[in-house]
Enzyme design. Structure first.
Site, PDB file in Angstrom:
ATOM      1  N   SER A   1      -9.928  -0.547   7.297  1.00 54.24           N
ATOM      2  CA  SER A   1      -9.570  -0.519   5.898  1.00 54.24           C
ATOM      3  C   SER A   1      -8.592  -1.357   5.273  1.00 54.24           C
ATOM      4  O   SER A   1      -8.267  -1.554   3.955  1.00 54.24           O
ATOM      5  CB  SER A   1      -8.505   0.971   5.840  1.00 54.24           C
ATOM      6  OG  SER A   1      -9.238   2.163   6.059  1.00 54.24           O
TER       7      SER A   1
ATOM      8  N   SER B   1      -9.662   2.284   2.937  1.00 50.27           N
ATOM      9  CA  SER B   1      -8.913   2.835   2.129  1.00 50.27           C
ATOM     10  C   SER B   1      -7.844   1.879   1.267  1.00 50.27           C
ATOM     11  O   SER B   1      -7.023   2.190   0.543  1.00 50.27           O
ATOM     12  CB  SER B   1      -7.932   3.734   2.641  1.00 50.27           C
ATOM     13  OG  SER B   1      -7.003   3.155   3.756  1.00 50.27           O
TER      14      SER B   1
ATOM     15  N   LYS C   1       1.007  -1.241  -0.034  1.00 52.21           N
ATOM     16  CA  LYS C   1      -0.080   0.014  -0.144  1.00 52.21           C
ATOM     17  C   LYS C   1       0.854   1.433   0.031  1.00 52.21           C
ATOM     18  O   LYS C   1       1.965   1.279   0.709  1.00 52.21           O
ATOM     19  CB  LYS C   1      -0.955  -0.046   1.351  1.00 52.21           C
ATOM     20  CG  LYS C   1      -1.855   1.219   1.447  1.00 52.21           C
ATOM     21  CD  LYS C   1      -2.816   1.098   2.560  1.00 52.21           C
ATOM     22  CE  LYS C   1      -3.737   1.991   2.606  1.00 52.21           C
ATOM     23  NZ  LYS C   1      -4.719   1.874   3.934  1.00 52.21           N
TER      24      LYS C   1
END
Length: 483
Positions: free
Chosen positions: A175, A151, A76
């Protein structure tokens, strides 16, 4: 090759059925071909990946072994990676190349993992849909008109579309677990402090936690093994021994006490998801688990408490991005105040600005006691509810999300509607507990997840339950059409 799990890749590399370099080239070509539909990557790191793959093959040739040695993953894009753009999905950090590796990145690289790239995300991890990224929305491979969740939506979409077997994510209010549920993956948020936050660009420091996203619990165990551990660089890291997560996967569920909170099944939950959750409970009962209803009475206060605490910490953490030291700087500022205002106004997107403003208000002298302090007291009550529940049961089970993935743009005009999608996940972050989401079925062709919560440092228990469930169901094996 792209259909192989991490565990299958480890066995294939050990048996010399293929090399890490061959596998890496196949997946890089697949990303180049398919990712334009998904927008799941911000940066590809082809040169680094091939260098790491060749090094992994050389280590295996010299007699080394390991489940992650030569395994392709992605990070990420809020984990700092030395010399590579680390953008946090924001214009503010579009030109930022980290001067060092985050502890998670360094640990996985040392284990021999091959980094294919950095995945798209909601800007500064603020969002539940992966629509707030400066680089555009990520699309759900199960239906390209729908969101993948956020996210960590880029990591989730990439793994779900078989662009790679596993990826790192972060979980501040759900997330990892929420996008895992919306894309038919297994996602694990470890206990707060289990995985180092050093080099992980902060959103809300008392809530953020890194963890794995993969197709199976077995793969999550492998990736978590490489990520977890004490880090003296991180003041919130906890010096607790890391067990062998893979070793506990095959334990019996006979006599396991599962608690199902009555508060989870309210009017806000899609009744079709409720039915799938009940089906999951029945499956676990067949494996020997004992189920009872429990209560988490303060759950109703979780969303308002979270959306005071998280923005308050965000407003503090993001104050460093002022156009002076690093990151985006506006053109031709008239003076210092103009530099601050325009750099932040132009560098941050609307959702980040909204949360900074809410947080700054909650922390202001006149409102600190009324909002932030009260939210922290509610947080303690939520933790106490869990502690009481875990005196009666071993794990807590319920839905991960109240609804399946919604259409892109459907909630953009109503941020609070998007916030409500976190209702089942944020309590684990407020209490610091480990949580896992695993595939549990489909509604209108879109995946649904079931969430498991456990006491502190009991990630192995969550992985064990999920693995046994996956040995007896096939939801996690389903692949989105076209991928």
């Amino acid at each position: 090759m792209h259909q192989l799990t991490l565990a299958e890749i480890a066995r294939g590399l050990a048996d010399k059925k293929f090399s890490s370099e061959e596998l890496t080239k196949v997946l890089l070509a697949r990303i180049a071909q398919l990712d334009p539909q998904l927008n799941s990557f911000i940066s590809l790191t082809e040169d680094l990946a091939l260098t790491q793959a060749k090094a992994a093959d050389a280590r295996r040739a010299n007699g080394e072994s390991g489940a992650l040695l030569g395994a392709p993953i992605a990070h990420k894009d809020l984990f700092c990676t030395q010399g590579i753009r680390t953008s946090c999905g924001s214009k503010m950090l579009d030109n930022f190349k980290a001067p060092y590796d985050a502890t998670v990145v360094a640990k996985l690289a040392a284990a021999g993992a091959v980094t294919l790239g950095k995945t798209n995300m909601d800007e500064f991890a603020m969002g539940s849909a992966n629509e707030s990224s400066y680089y555009g929305a990520v699309k759900n491979p199960w239906n390209l008109e729908h969101v993948p969740g956020g996210s960590s939506g880029g990591s989730a979409a990439a793994v779900a579309a078989r662009l790679l077997p596993a990826a790192t994510g972060t979980d501040t209010g759900g997330s990892i677990r929420q996008p895992a549920a919306l894309t038919n993956l297994t996602g694990l948020k470890p206990t707060y402090g289990r995985v180092s936050r050093w080099g992980m660009i902060a959103y809300a420091s008392s809530l953020d936690q890194g963890g794995p996203l993969a197709r199976t619990a077995e793969d999550c165990a492998i990736l978590l093994q490489g990520m977890a551990g004490f880090d003296p660089n991180d003041s919130t890291s906890i010096d607790e021994p890391v067990p062998d997560y893979s070793a506990s996967l095959n334990g019996s569920l006979q006599g396991l006490r599962i608690g199902v909170p009555k508060e989870y099944f309210s009017a806000g939950l899609d009744p079709r998801i409720a039915e799938l959750i009940h089906n999951s409970v029945k499956e676990l009962e067949k494996l020997g688990a004992v189920v009872k209803e429990i209560s988490l009475p303060n759950m109703q206060h979780a969303i308002p408490a979270y959306y005071v605490i998280a923005p308050a910490e965000a407003s503090s953490n993001l104050s460093r991005f002022d156009g002076v030291r690093f990151g985006y700087r506006c053109e031709n500022p008239v003076n210092l105040i103009d530099l601050y205002k325009r750099s932040r106004g132009e560098g941050f997107g609307p959702e980040v600005q909204r949360r900074i403003m809410v947080g700054a208000y909650a922390l202001s002298a006149g409102y600190y006691d009324a909002y932030y302090l009260k939210a922290q007291r509610i947080r303690r009550l939520i933790k106490n509810d869990f502690m009481a529940a875990f005196n009666e049961v071993d794990i807590i089970l319920g839905p991960t999300t109240p609804n399946p993935a919604w259409k892109l743009g459907a909630k953009n005009s109503d941020p609070v509607a998007a916030y409500l999608e976190d209702v089942y996940t944020i309590t684990a972050n407020l209490a610091g507990l480990p949580g896992l989401s695993m595939p549990a079925g489909f509604v209108d062709g879109l995946p649904v997840g079931v969430q498991l919560l456990a006491p502190y440092f009991q990630e192995g228990r969550l992985l064990n339950v999920a693995h046994q469930y996956q040995l007896n169901t096939d939801w996690h094996t389903r692949t989105p059409t076209g991928f």
